[in-house]
Design a protein around this motif. Structure first.
Motif, PDB file in Angstrom:
ATOM      1  N   THR A 233       0.857  -1.190   0.000  1.00  0.00           N
ATOM      2  CA  THR A 233       0.000   0.000   0.000  1.00  0.00           C
ATOM      3  C   THR A 233       0.889   1.235   0.000  1.00  0.00           C
ATOM      4  N   ASP A 234       0.308   2.372  -0.423  1.00  0.00           N
ATOM      5  CA  ASP A 234       1.025   3.624  -0.188  1.00  0.00           C
ATOM      6  C   ASP A 234       0.238   4.467   0.823  1.00  0.00           C
ATOM      7  N   GLY A 235      -0.761   3.825   1.425  1.00  0.00           N
ATOM      8  CA  GLY A 235      -1.477   4.434   2.547  1.00  0.00           C
ATOM      9  C   GLY A 235      -2.407   5.584   2.210  1.00  0.00           C
ATOM     10  N   GLU A 236      -2.691   5.804   0.909  1.00  0.00           N
ATOM     11  CA  GLU A 236      -3.458   7.018   0.579  1.00  0.00           C
ATOM     12  C   GLU A 236      -4.970   6.861   0.739  1.00  0.00           C
ATOM     13  N   ARG A 237      -5.483   5.618   0.650  1.00  0.00           N
ATOM     14  CA  ARG A 237      -6.932   5.401   0.828  1.00  0.00           C
ATOM     15  C   ARG A 237      -7.113   4.176   1.715  1.00  0.00           C
ATOM     16  N   ILE A 238      -6.909   4.366   3.017  1.00  0.00           N
ATOM     17  CA  ILE A 238      -6.973   3.235   3.944  1.00  0.00           C
ATOM     18  C   ILE A 238      -8.433   3.029   4.351  1.00  0.00           C
ATOM     19  N   GLY A 240     -12.186   3.303   4.418  1.00  0.00           N
ATOM     20  CA  GLY A 240     -12.863   4.577   4.107  1.00  0.00           C
ATOM     21  C   GLY A 240     -12.343   5.692   5.000  1.00  0.00           C
ATOM     22  N   LEU A 241     -11.099   5.547   5.470  1.00  0.00           N
ATOM     23  CA  LEU A 241     -10.568   6.489   6.453  1.00  0.00           C
ATOM     24  C   LEU A 241      -9.624   7.520   5.847  1.00  0.00           C
ATOM     25  N   GLY A 242      -9.401   7.413   4.554  1.00  0.00           N
ATOM     26  CA  GLY A 242      -8.594   8.420   3.871  1.00  0.00           C
ATOM     27  C   GLY A 242      -7.103   8.157   3.940  1.00  0.00           C
ATOM     28  N   ASP A 243      -6.337   9.236   3.846  1.00  0.00           N
ATOM     29  CA  ASP A 243      -4.868   9.169   3.751  1.00  0.00           C
ATOM     30  C   ASP A 243      -4.276   8.979   5.148  1.00  0.00           C
ATOM     31  N   LEU A 244      -3.743   7.792   5.408  1.00  0.00           N
ATOM     32  CA  LEU A 244      -3.103   7.545   6.710  1.00  0.00           C
ATOM     33  C   LEU A 244      -1.600   7.350   6.557  1.00  0.00           C
ATOM     34  N   GLY A 245      -1.090   7.680   5.368  1.00  0.00           N
ATOM     35  CA  GLY A 245       0.357   7.647   5.143  1.00  0.00           C
ATOM     36  C   GLY A 245       0.966   6.326   5.567  1.00  0.00           C
ATOM     37  N   CYS A 246       2.080   6.428   6.246  1.00  0.00           N
ATOM     38  CA  CYS A 246       2.857   5.254   6.658  1.00  0.00           C
ATOM     39  C   CYS A 246       2.087   4.385   7.667  1.00  0.00           C
ATOM     40  N   PRO A 272       4.628  -7.952   3.754  1.00  0.00           N
ATOM     41  CA  PRO A 272       3.853  -6.707   3.781  1.00  0.00           C
ATOM     42  C   PRO A 272       4.776  -5.520   3.472  1.00  0.00           C
ATOM     43  N   VAL A 273       4.335  -4.634   2.590  1.00  0.00           N
ATOM     44  CA  VAL A 273       5.166  -3.477   2.220  1.00  0.00           C
ATOM     45  C   VAL A 273       4.338  -2.193   2.288  1.00  0.00           C
ATOM     46  N   THR A 274       4.926  -1.164   2.864  1.00  0.00           N
ATOM     47  CA  THR A 274       4.330   0.171   2.769  1.00  0.00           C
ATOM     48  C   THR A 274       5.311   1.080   2.052  1.00  0.00           C
ATOM     49  N   ILE A 275       4.809   1.685   0.978  1.00  0.00           N
ATOM     50  CA  ILE A 275       5.601   2.658   0.231  1.00  0.00           C
ATOM     51  C   ILE A 275       5.279   4.024   0.825  1.00  0.00           C
ATOM     52  N   ASP A 276       6.266   4.674   1.365  1.00  0.00           N
ATOM     53  CA  ASP A 276       6.032   5.956   2.031  1.00  0.00           C
ATOM     54  C   ASP A 276       6.533   7.093   1.152  1.00  0.00           C
ATOM     55  N   VAL A 277       5.550   7.768   0.529  1.00  0.00           N
ATOM     56  CA  VAL A 277       5.914   8.932  -0.299  1.00  0.00           C
ATOM     57  C   VAL A 277       5.440  10.216   0.378  1.00  0.00           C
ATOM     58  N   GLY A 278       5.182  10.144   1.694  1.00  0.00           N
ATOM     59  CA  GLY A 278       4.655  11.283   2.435  1.00  0.00           C
ATOM     60  C   GLY A 278       3.156  11.137   2.638  1.00  0.00           C
ATOM     61  N   THR A 279       2.553  12.136   3.246  1.00  0.00           N
ATOM     62  CA  THR A 279       1.101  12.117   3.452  1.00  0.00           C
ATOM     63  C   THR A 279       0.555  13.540   3.347  1.00  0.00           C
ATOM     64  N   GLU A 288       3.123  13.945  16.886  1.00  0.00           N
ATOM     65  CA  GLU A 288       4.498  13.652  17.320  1.00  0.00           C
ATOM     66  C   GLU A 288       4.823  12.164  17.239  1.00  0.00           C
ATOM     67  N   PHE A 289       3.777  11.318  17.202  1.00  0.00           N
ATOM     68  CA  PHE A 289       4.038   9.880  17.138  1.00  0.00           C
ATOM     69  C   PHE A 289       3.967   9.325  15.707  1.00  0.00           C
ATOM     70  N   TYR A 290       3.806  10.187  14.724  1.00  0.00           N
ATOM     71  CA  TYR A 290       3.732   9.702  13.338  1.00  0.00           C
ATOM     72  C   TYR A 290       5.046   9.030  12.958  1.00  0.00           C
ATOM     73  N   ILE A 291       4.954   7.854  12.304  1.00  0.00           N
ATOM     74  CA  ILE A 291       6.174   7.079  12.035  1.00  0.00           C
ATOM     75  C   ILE A 291       6.706   7.252  10.608  1.00  0.00           C
ATOM     76  N   GLY A 292       6.018   8.033   9.801  1.00  0.00           N
ATOM     77  CA  GLY A 292       6.435   8.127   8.392  1.00  0.00           C
ATOM     78  C   GLY A 292       7.190   9.407   8.069  1.00  0.00           C
ATOM     79  N   LEU A 293       7.455   9.582   6.780  1.00  0.00           N
ATOM     80  CA  LEU A 293       8.120  10.804   6.314  1.00  0.00           C
ATOM     81  C   LEU A 293       7.212  11.997   6.588  1.00  0.00           C
ATOM     82  N   ARG A 294       7.783  13.050   7.132  1.00  0.00           N
ATOM     83  CA  ARG A 294       6.981  14.247   7.411  1.00  0.00           C
ATOM     84  C   ARG A 294       7.062  15.204   6.225  1.00  0.00           C
ATOM     85  N   GLN A 295       6.334  14.855   5.198  1.00  0.00           N
ATOM     86  CA  GLN A 295       6.283  15.722   4.012  1.00  0.00           C
ATOM     87  C   GLN A 295       5.001  15.436   3.233  1.00  0.00           C
TER      88      GLN A 295
END
Ligand SMILES: NC(=O)C1=CN([C@@H]2O[C@H](COP(=O)(O)OP(=O)(O)OC[C@H]3O[C@@H](n4cnc5c(N)ncnc54)[C@H](OP(=O)(O)O)[C@@H]3O)[C@@H](O)[C@H]2O)C=CC1
Ligand SMILES: CC(=O)C(=O)O
Ligand SMILES: [Mg+2]
Length: 636
Positions: A233-238, A240-246, A272-279, A288-295
């Motif tokens: 996943t790239d986390g953009e449509r998790i 029906g909850l929307g963009d949850l990024g990483c 399992p793979v997550t592609i993190d291109v930001g959110t 502060e607890f977000y685990i992905g790229l902050r962009q």
């Protein structure tokens, strides 16, 4: 320790001359082999302490070569690496002692026998009692039931998966109806929303923009080499909850645990793979607890290049026959990725294709309750994205096959409403490409209730991702026009369901044939109990994937989706129909998955897309024989 190349691993894992302190054990066929990464790459793997355990005996390793191995040749990548490429220096040893009980693939906890405790340096590391796996299952399910909060149950199950994998799968398989809502929707949705806060041990592989240019290396950090299924996943449509990024990582992890529990694909073959291109989720970027790229999300060429590198590396590392399942991408990428990589890779989009297959199965079986053929019905969707248009297309294809009418004609039985109203020809110019085939001649209609009154559908399907959009007025209109209205509220998780089971039964005086994407409990209405069904792609993808893998299929074909639908529909019993159900219960899911796998594989052989030859005589039996069993093995 001796570095290990694949050929000697497959033919003789008990390598002689090893300097491991436990080298004596390596000649034992069932000793838990441990593959250890050393050196520079290992240092980067951090929390694994540079050491992982692979679950393969010599016999299994040889079998892998001859059965469902994913076409891998150079497992460790050393043979094919050029001199300037970095390689991971894998070597082999035997897991024992403290390492063994910390290793989720081999840990049995209190179920290690006295003999195993002696042989594997476990004495004193466990209390004296020895218990059976059955008792462990009972203890675990009792413990899970003590938690009142679903997220606590989820955390307990994830903790078990990270501690004792076989026990995790045994508990899940034996209590599948009870635990599906815990490891899967709806609870996995909440887990993704709070992923940063509950994050302890990393699961799966995180591939971010930072890894651009070295994705192949990153794949090689993963301890397992014989990968057969990747859910990405790239986390953009998790859901029906929307963009949850990483934080979307919960989805590939959950889907793959169903691949093993429901479809019998070995856990070690799942990645399992997550592609993190930001959110673009501002709340997450500030969390502060977000685990992905902050962009903000990368788009366009930057996004395409990362995906291209990933897909190329996957094929290079795992071969032609690894199945890549796209999951919960936003529709502006999902359709294009499927079209692009469908030509070169074994890819499957669960939201478009898996959902289509499961819904078509439900519609096929619903005919037993409402009568007529598919072509006699009219279908209206709320939501014209991946799920909506994916289902619509498979319905049109099936009607076309049944009636010999061109698909351009049979599409006219299907109507879709999006956020701007009914999709009609006057909107054609401005529609996204996947909506265009559904722009039929009709005057504009702005609301769902008006569309129901204008189109008079017999089947109403919710794929909007927006909760409570099947209002009382909408459901009552369906009930006015139909003796038995079919109402499928597919959006996940429960909070996004287009209507609840209670609403559907109450507003139709108990006449609705109702299913939701996430489960609802039975409803009592005027003294009668109604059992809602669950229409979720979890019925399809595990068996579908197994069918592809076991036949060595190289490409997915629409006819395989139709075959899967027929297989699932054929598993609905008279008893199920008597209860108004159009899907069989999940309790029988492994048998159902074997049936689906067999039909998918048969279709693949028929189409010439299967490479595992000769074709097994009894594909159902073969599917069952391929299935992973979570029962403990004895270690000598
Ligand atoms: N049960 C199952 O097995 C599955 C369920 N799903 C669920 O389906 C839902 C949708 O997924 P997916 O198709 O991938 O999402 P998409 O984003 O691709 O599509 C959503 C569609 O819903 C439309 N929509 C959004 N809000 C409204 C509204 N208020 N009124 C009318 N239409 C609206 C959008 O319109 P517009 O195009 O105009 O923006 C779009 O066409 C999710 O909740 C997902 O969890 C998905 C896969 C499987
Ligand atoms: C079930 C599923 O795949 C989804 O809701 O996205
Ligand atoms: Mg999905």
């Amino acid at each position: 320790m001796i570095s290990l190349n694949r050929s000697c691993f497959l033919s003789n894992p008990g390598i002689s001359g090893t300097r491991s302190p436990f080298s004596h054990s390596q000649k034992r066929r069932s000793a838990p082999l441990k593959v250890v990464a050393l050196g520079t790459n290992a240092a980067r793997t951090g929390e694994r302490n540079g050491s992982v355990v692979m679950e393969n005996t010599a016999k299994e390793a040889v079998e892998l070569k001859s059965t469902v191995h994913g076409g891998v040749k150079d497992v460790y990548g050393e043979d094919t690496a050029s001199e300037d490429q970095l390689v991971t220096p894998w070597s082999v040893s035997v897991a024992s002692g403290y390492t063994l009980i910390r290793d989720p693939h081999h840990n049995k906890g209190l179920a290690f026998t006295e003999k195993e405790r002696d042989a594997h340096y476990l004495c004193g590391l466990l209390p004296p009692v020895v218990i059976s796996q059955e008792l462990q299952v009972k203890k675990m399910i009792n413990a899970i039931r003590q938690y009142q909060v679903p997220l606590q149950k989820y955390i307990a199950m994830m903790d078990l998966q990270g501690r004792n994998e076989k026990l995790f799968y045994k508990v899940l398989i034996e209590h599948v109806e009870e635990l599906l809502p815990v490891v899967y929707t709806p609870t996995v949705g909440e887990a993704c929303q709070k992923y940063g806060s509950i994050f302890t041990n990393p699961q799966g592989l995180f591939i971010s923009l930072k890894e651009k240019g070295k994705i192949l290396e990153v794949l090689r950090n993963w301890p397992e080499k014989n990968i057969q299924v990747i859910v990405v996943t790239d986390g953009e449509r998790i859901l029906g909850l929307g963009d949850l990024g990483c934080h979307g990582m919960g989805i590939p992890v959950g889907k793959l645990s169903l691949y093993s529990a429901l479809g019998g694909v070995r856990p070690s073959a799942c990645l399992p793979v997550t592609i993190d291109v930001g959110t673009n989720n501002e709340k997450l970027l500030e969390d502060e607890f977000y685990i992905g790229l902050r962009q903000k999300r990368a788009t366009g060429q930057e996004y395409a290049e990362l995906l291209q590198e990933f897909m190329t590396a996957v094929k290079q590392n795992y071969g032609e026959k690894v199945l890549v399942q796209f999951e919960d991408f936003a529709n502006h990428n999902a359709f294009d990725l499927l079209a692009k990589y469908g030509a070169t890779h074994l890819v499957f989009n669960d939201d478009i294709q898996g959902t289509a297959s499961v819904v078509l199965a439900g519609l096929m079986s619903s005919l037993k309750l409402v009568g007529g053929s598919l072509a006699d019905h009219t279908f209206l969707f709320l939501g014209a994205g991946e799920a909506g248009t994916g289902i619509a297309e498979l319905i049109a294809l099936e009607i076309s096959k049944q009636t010999n009418a061109p698909v351009e004609e049979t599409r006219k039985k299907v109507w879709l409403v999006d956020s701007k109203g009914l999709i009609v020809s006057s909107r054609l110019e401005s529609l996204q490409h996947f909506k265009k085939p559904w722009a039929h001649e009709h005057e504009p209609v702005n609301t769902l209730v008006d569309a129901v009154n204008a189109i008079k559908p017999t089947v109403l399907i919710g794929t909007s991702g927006v909760g409570r959009t099947f209002t009382k007025e909408v459901v009552e209109a369906m009930a006015t026009n139909n003796e038995r209205p079919i109402i499928l509220a597919l959006s996940n998780p429960t909070s996004q369901s287009e209507c609840t089971a209670e609403e559907a039964y109450t507003w139709t005086q108990g006449r609705a044939i109702y299913c939701s994407g996430s489960p609802f409990p039975p409803v009592e209405y005027e003294g009668k109990v109604y059992t809602p069904g669950q229409s979720n792609n979890a019925y399809i993808f595990p068996g579908f994937g197994l069918g592809l893998i076991m036949s060595g299929t190289i490409r997915v074909h629409d006819d395989m989706l139709l075959a899967a639908s027929e297989a699932l529909a054929s598993q609905v019993s008279g008893e199920d129909y008597d209860k108004g159900l159009i899907y069989p219960p999940f309790t029988n899911i492994r048998k159902i998955s074997a049936h689906i796998a067999a039909k998918v594989a048969a279709k693949s052989y028929e189409l010439g897309l299967a490479t595992r030859l000769p074709e097994p005589k009894d594909l159902f039996q073969y599917a069952e024989s391929c299935m992973y069993s979570p029962t403990y093995r004895s270690f000598r």
